[in-house]
Design a protein around this motif. Structure first.
Motif, PDB file in Angstrom:
ATOM      1  N   ARG A 119      -2.697 -13.568  -2.255  1.00 16.35           N
ATOM      2  CA  ARG A 119      -3.958 -14.294  -2.368  1.00 16.35           C
ATOM      3  C   ARG A 119      -3.736 -15.794  -2.267  1.00 16.35           C
ATOM      4  O   ARG A 119      -2.740 -16.310  -2.808  1.00 16.35           O
ATOM      5  CB  ARG A 119      -4.642 -13.979  -3.722  1.00 16.35           C
ATOM      6  CG  ARG A 119      -4.815 -12.520  -4.027  1.00 16.35           C
ATOM      7  CD  ARG A 119      -5.599 -11.736  -2.966  1.00 16.35           C
ATOM      8  NE  ARG A 119      -6.958 -12.176  -2.793  1.00 16.35           N
ATOM      9  CZ  ARG A 119      -7.471 -12.573  -1.611  1.00 16.35           C
ATOM     10  NH1 ARG A 119      -6.723 -12.614  -0.525  1.00 16.35           N
ATOM     11  NH2 ARG A 119      -8.722 -12.957  -1.527  1.00 16.35           N
ATOM     12  N   PHE A 136      -2.507  -0.355  -6.940  1.00 18.27           N
ATOM     13  CA  PHE A 136      -2.807  -1.189  -5.772  1.00 18.27           C
ATOM     14  C   PHE A 136      -1.524  -1.628  -5.094  1.00 18.27           C
ATOM     15  O   PHE A 136      -0.510  -1.847  -5.753  1.00 18.27           O
ATOM     16  CB  PHE A 136      -3.540  -2.474  -6.200  1.00 18.27           C
ATOM     17  CG  PHE A 136      -4.629  -2.257  -7.206  1.00 18.27           C
ATOM     18  CD1 PHE A 136      -5.869  -1.794  -6.808  1.00 18.27           C
ATOM     19  CD2 PHE A 136      -4.404  -2.506  -8.561  1.00 18.27           C
ATOM     20  CE1 PHE A 136      -6.876  -1.587  -7.740  1.00 18.27           C
ATOM     21  CE2 PHE A 136      -5.408  -2.296  -9.505  1.00 18.27           C
ATOM     22  CZ  PHE A 136      -6.648  -1.842  -9.083  1.00 18.27           C
ATOM     23  N   LYS A 137      -1.635  -1.826  -3.765  1.00 23.94           N
ATOM     24  CA  LYS A 137      -0.550  -2.521  -3.080  1.00 23.94           C
ATOM     25  C   LYS A 137      -0.761  -4.009  -3.309  1.00 23.94           C
ATOM     26  O   LYS A 137      -1.911  -4.487  -3.278  1.00 23.94           O
ATOM     27  CB  LYS A 137      -0.631  -2.245  -1.568  1.00 23.94           C
ATOM     28  CG  LYS A 137       0.101  -1.004  -1.165  1.00 23.94           C
ATOM     29  CD  LYS A 137       0.303  -0.960   0.334  1.00 23.94           C
ATOM     30  CE  LYS A 137      -0.956  -0.599   1.078  1.00 23.94           C
ATOM     31  NZ  LYS A 137      -0.770  -0.453   2.520  1.00 23.94           N
ATOM     32  N   ILE A 182       0.588  -2.684  -9.831  1.00 24.31           N
ATOM     33  CA  ILE A 182       0.725  -3.257  -8.491  1.00 24.31           C
ATOM     34  C   ILE A 182       2.082  -2.824  -7.945  1.00 24.31           C
ATOM     35  O   ILE A 182       3.098  -3.004  -8.626  1.00 24.31           O
ATOM     36  CB  ILE A 182       0.674  -4.805  -8.539  1.00 24.31           C
ATOM     37  CG1 ILE A 182      -0.689  -5.271  -9.070  1.00 24.31           C
ATOM     38  CG2 ILE A 182       0.946  -5.394  -7.165  1.00 24.31           C
ATOM     39  CD1 ILE A 182      -0.803  -6.790  -9.232  1.00 24.31           C
ATOM     40  N   VAL A 231     -10.243 -10.319  -5.628  1.00 22.26           N
ATOM     41  CA  VAL A 231      -8.939 -10.011  -6.206  1.00 22.26           C
ATOM     42  C   VAL A 231      -7.952  -9.482  -5.156  1.00 22.26           C
ATOM     43  O   VAL A 231      -6.763  -9.713  -5.247  1.00 22.26           O
ATOM     44  CB  VAL A 231      -9.124  -9.086  -7.434  1.00 22.26           C
ATOM     45  CG1 VAL A 231      -9.307  -7.648  -7.049  1.00 22.26           C
ATOM     46  CG2 VAL A 231      -7.993  -9.237  -8.413  1.00 22.26           C
ATOM     47  N   ARG A 232      -8.479  -8.791  -4.159  1.00 17.43           N
ATOM     48  CA  ARG A 232      -7.633  -8.384  -3.026  1.00 17.43           C
ATOM     49  C   ARG A 232      -8.290  -8.832  -1.726  1.00 17.43           C
ATOM     50  O   ARG A 232      -9.484  -9.137  -1.706  1.00 17.43           O
ATOM     51  CB  ARG A 232      -7.418  -6.867  -3.048  1.00 17.43           C
ATOM     52  CG  ARG A 232      -6.328  -6.440  -4.024  1.00 17.43           C
ATOM     53  CD  ARG A 232      -6.298  -4.952  -4.239  1.00 17.43           C
ATOM     54  NE  ARG A 232      -7.496  -4.508  -4.921  1.00 17.43           N
ATOM     55  CZ  ARG A 232      -7.635  -4.503  -6.249  1.00 17.43           C
ATOM     56  NH1 ARG A 232      -6.655  -4.894  -7.021  1.00 17.43           N
ATOM     57  NH2 ARG A 232      -8.757  -4.124  -6.814  1.00 17.43           N
ATOM     58  N   ASP A 268      -3.338  -0.607 -14.960  1.00 18.37           N
ATOM     59  CA  ASP A 268      -3.346  -1.119 -13.583  1.00 18.37           C
ATOM     60  C   ASP A 268      -1.900  -1.326 -13.171  1.00 18.37           C
ATOM     61  O   ASP A 268      -1.106  -1.874 -13.953  1.00 18.37           O
ATOM     62  CB  ASP A 268      -4.006  -2.513 -13.516  1.00 18.37           C
ATOM     63  CG  ASP A 268      -5.488  -2.491 -13.817  1.00 18.37           C
ATOM     64  OD1 ASP A 268      -6.097  -1.414 -13.762  1.00 18.37           O
ATOM     65  OD2 ASP A 268      -6.032  -3.578 -14.106  1.00 18.37           O
ATOM     66  N   PHE A 313       0.203 -13.470  -9.302  1.00 20.28           N
ATOM     67  CA  PHE A 313      -0.441 -12.775  -8.180  1.00 20.28           C
ATOM     68  C   PHE A 313      -1.939 -12.970  -8.156  1.00 20.28           C
ATOM     69  O   PHE A 313      -2.613 -12.575  -7.218  1.00 20.28           O
ATOM     70  CB  PHE A 313      -0.147 -11.262  -8.247  1.00 20.28           C
ATOM     71  CG  PHE A 313      -0.468 -10.643  -9.593  1.00 20.28           C
ATOM     72  CD1 PHE A 313      -1.769 -10.336  -9.943  1.00 20.28           C
ATOM     73  CD2 PHE A 313       0.544 -10.387 -10.509  1.00 20.28           C
ATOM     74  CE1 PHE A 313      -2.063  -9.782 -11.176  1.00 20.28           C
ATOM     75  CE2 PHE A 313       0.261  -9.825 -11.745  1.00 20.28           C
ATOM     76  CZ  PHE A 313      -1.054  -9.524 -12.079  1.00 20.28           C
ATOM     77  N   GLN A 367       1.021  -3.515 -14.669  1.00 20.90           N
ATOM     78  CA  GLN A 367       1.331  -4.256 -13.414  1.00 20.90           C
ATOM     79  C   GLN A 367       2.683  -3.855 -12.843  1.00 20.90           C
ATOM     80  O   GLN A 367       2.774  -3.478 -11.697  1.00 20.90           O
ATOM     81  CB  GLN A 367       1.217  -5.791 -13.578  1.00 20.90           C
ATOM     82  CG  GLN A 367      -0.030  -6.286 -14.285  1.00 20.90           C
ATOM     83  CD  GLN A 367      -1.346  -5.936 -13.594  1.00 20.90           C
ATOM     84  OE1 GLN A 367      -1.377  -5.281 -12.570  1.00 20.90           O
ATOM     85  NE2 GLN A 367      -2.464  -6.329 -14.198  1.00 20.90           N
ATOM     86  N   SER A 385      -1.417  -7.692  -2.760  1.00 19.87           N
ATOM     87  CA  SER A 385      -2.150  -8.373  -1.695  1.00 19.87           C
ATOM     88  C   SER A 385      -2.014  -9.880  -1.921  1.00 19.87           C
ATOM     89  O   SER A 385      -2.449 -10.387  -2.957  1.00 19.87           O
ATOM     90  CB  SER A 385      -3.622  -7.917  -1.783  1.00 19.87           C
ATOM     91  OG  SER A 385      -4.479  -8.723  -1.051  1.00 19.87           O
TER      92      SER A 385
HETATM   93  N1  5AD Z   1      -2.790  -7.819  -5.333  1.00 20.48           N
HETATM   94  C1  5AD Z   1      -2.990  -6.545  -5.755  1.00 20.48           C
HETATM   95  N2  5AD Z   1      -3.590  -6.234  -6.899  1.00 20.48           N
HETATM   96  C2  5AD Z   1      -4.034  -7.256  -7.662  1.00 20.48           C
HETATM   97  N3  5AD Z   1      -4.654  -7.278  -8.855  1.00 20.48           N
HETATM   98  C3  5AD Z   1      -4.902  -8.562  -9.199  1.00 20.48           C
HETATM   99  N4  5AD Z   1      -4.420  -9.393  -8.249  1.00 20.48           N
HETATM  100  C4  5AD Z   1      -3.877  -8.608  -7.276  1.00 20.48           C
HETATM  101  C5  5AD Z   1      -3.215  -8.873  -6.052  1.00 20.48           C
HETATM  102  N5  5AD Z   1      -3.003 -10.118  -5.625  1.00 20.48           N
HETATM  103  C6  5AD Z   1      -4.934  -6.059  -9.624  1.00 20.48           C
HETATM  104  C7  5AD Z   1      -4.246  -6.118 -10.985  1.00 20.48           C
HETATM  105  C8  5AD Z   1      -5.392  -6.350 -11.928  1.00 20.48           C
HETATM  106  C9  5AD Z   1      -6.513  -5.617 -11.216  1.00 20.48           C
HETATM  107  C10 5AD Z   1      -7.873  -6.020 -11.666  1.00 20.48           C
HETATM  108  O1  5AD Z   1      -6.313  -5.955  -9.869  1.00 20.48           O
HETATM  109  O2  5AD Z   1      -3.626  -4.868 -11.212  1.00 20.48           O
HETATM  110  O3  5AD Z   1      -5.128  -5.848 -13.234  1.00 20.48           O
END
Ligand code: 5AD
Ligand code: SF4
Length: 433
Positions: A335, A330-331, A301, A51-52, A299, A156, A261, A333
């Protein structure tokens, strides 16, 4: 002598359950038992998350470590989402890997085991009707998958490329598993899927109409089951019927994960989340009104492409208004294979880091205020785990971790506990009844 496995599980609850499924297959069909260490194992499995980016980078150094430590002839298998994503590239980059098994192919673990350099990563493979053998990490709690894959196309997220399209698992399989788990001591059931409240949208064979609310009702009718949890629901599908069932069904634990998000309607649109800031606030508010004791986790981002200061302020505004009990932040990321990774206006890392810190600092302040409110209150705690120093740990209905003095006889039991000490992460309590 039986063969031994060593398994490392990264990522989400879905991966935890996939690992349990692989262990069940290995022990039922091949007689495997758990190894005490990597050195002792005949089979080393890494169940990966993609996921990251960071954990993916770490994977290859980890494979190198395992290859050095493993005993002669032991096999290494890379499973899960990074396996689906990178496929045979894993074996090219790390020749010590014996097989690669995708997140949607775990039922084939005993097949790939015997095929040198096998790569099974088909994301169209339909595992929804496969009746896995039973294995549970915890005797007191059972994870049960209710769907595979994900149909949402959040811009994302790599998951649709690793777990494929969404298919619901037939309700009779889920209920059968839940009954079996209940008969063998699990009073708590944890229903799992990428998007649980979209349950019933598509089955791969004929199935009577059933949505997530209906499934919750059916599971709650199993007598020995006392607690039902689920993850992850999507805020878009939080209709009134679902919230009402959540509120009034006493077996459903009063903790809801609502992945925000972003709090900015503009960014949510770019993320293809399907809801606005107002919809999210409306659902959270309704939930707090209907269930005053509810814990809401989320969650978030930060630094999604194009996120301005004003967009970030919208996120902070939602955080202020909802007062989440838990935030996973989370920052962003970028993908591979995701639309957002190609968007212009990627946010500089320093800006994203600053926003992340501001969010986390503010949330920590809020947690400090919230924890004081728990002091002296009495909660029902379901004890699941022994802790050092003569303690047992469990969770309240609304998902707070509580430790109390006690021993094995409390495991698998619910007791009333008065909170006498609190911190951001956990609580110490005294059993009162
Ligand atoms: N970058 C950062 N965080 C992400 N998540 C999912 N994809 C990304 C990404 N590309 C986070 C989302 C999701 C959690 C499981 O991971 O917040 O809900
Ligand atoms: Fe990680 Fe998502 Fe796969 Fe879970 S589904 S392991 S969070 S990439």
């Amino acid at each position: 002598m039986s063969k031994k496995y060593y398994i490392e599980t990264l990522g989400c609850a879905m991966n935890v359950r996939d690992s349990e499924h692989m262990i069940a297959e290995l022990s039922l069909k091949e007689g495997y038992e758990e190894a005490d260490s990597i050195e002792d194992a005949d089979l080393i499995l890494i169940n990966t998350c993609s996921v990251r980016e960071k954990p993916v980078q770490k994977l290859f150094s980890e494979i190198g470590q395992f290859a050095k430590r493993k005993k002669e002839g032991a096999k290494i298998g890379v499973c899960g989402c990074t396996a689906s994503h990178l496929g045979e590239e894993i074996i090219k980059r790390a020749p010590s890997v014996d097989f690669v098994l995708g997140a949607r192919n775990v039922s084939k673990i005993t097949e790939v085991l015997h095929k040198p350099k096998a790569v099974e990563v088909d994301i169209d493979y339909d595992e929804s009707g496969y009746a896995f053998g039973e294995f549970r990490t915890s005797p007191y709690k059972a994870y049960i998958n209710i769907s595979i894959g994900c149909d949402k196309q959040c811009s994302f997220c790599i998951v649709p490329h690793t777990r494929g399209e969404e298919i619901s698992i037939p309700a009779e399989l889920i209920l059968q598993e839940a009954k079996k788990a209940a008969q063998t001591g699990a009073k708590e059931i944890f229903l799992l899927g990428q998007n649980v409240n979209n349950y019933g949208r598509r089955f791969s064979s004929d199935h009577p109409k059933m949505n997530f609310t209906g499934l919750l009702r059916a599971v709650s009718e199993i007598e020995q089951i006392e607690r039902i949890r689920f993850t992850s629901p999507h805020p878009l599908h939080m209709d009134d019927e679902f919230l009402e069932e959540f509120a009034k069904n006493p077996k459903i634990c009063k903790s809801m994960h609502m992945p925000l998000q972003s709090g900015s309607t503009g960014i949510l649109k770019q993320m293809k989340r399907g809801y606005s800031k107002e919809w999210f606030l409306n659902r959270a508010q309704k939930l707090r009104e209907m269930v005053p004791d509810v814990s809401i986790s989320t969650d978030i981002i930060v630094g999604f492409p194009g996120e301005s200061e004003a967009d970030f302020e919208d996120t902070m505004d939602v955080v202020e208004k909802v007062r989440f009990e838990q935030i996973f932040s989370f920052k962003y990321s970028p993908r591979p294979m995701t639309p957002a990774s190609e968007y212009e206006r990627q946010v500089p890392d320093e800006v994203a880091s600053k926003r992340l810190k501001r969010l986390q600092d503010r949330h920590n302040e809020m947690l400090d205020e919230m924890k004081v409110q728990r002091l002296g209150k009495i909660y029902e705690v379901y004890f699941e785990e022994l802790k050092p120093g003569g303690m047992v740990a469990g969770r309240t209905d609304n998902n707070w971790l509580v430790k109390a003095e006690g021993s094995e006889e409390l495991l698998g039991k619910t007791a009333k506990v008065k909170i006498v000490e609190t911190s951001r992460l956990g609580n110490i309590g005294e059993i009162v009844a």
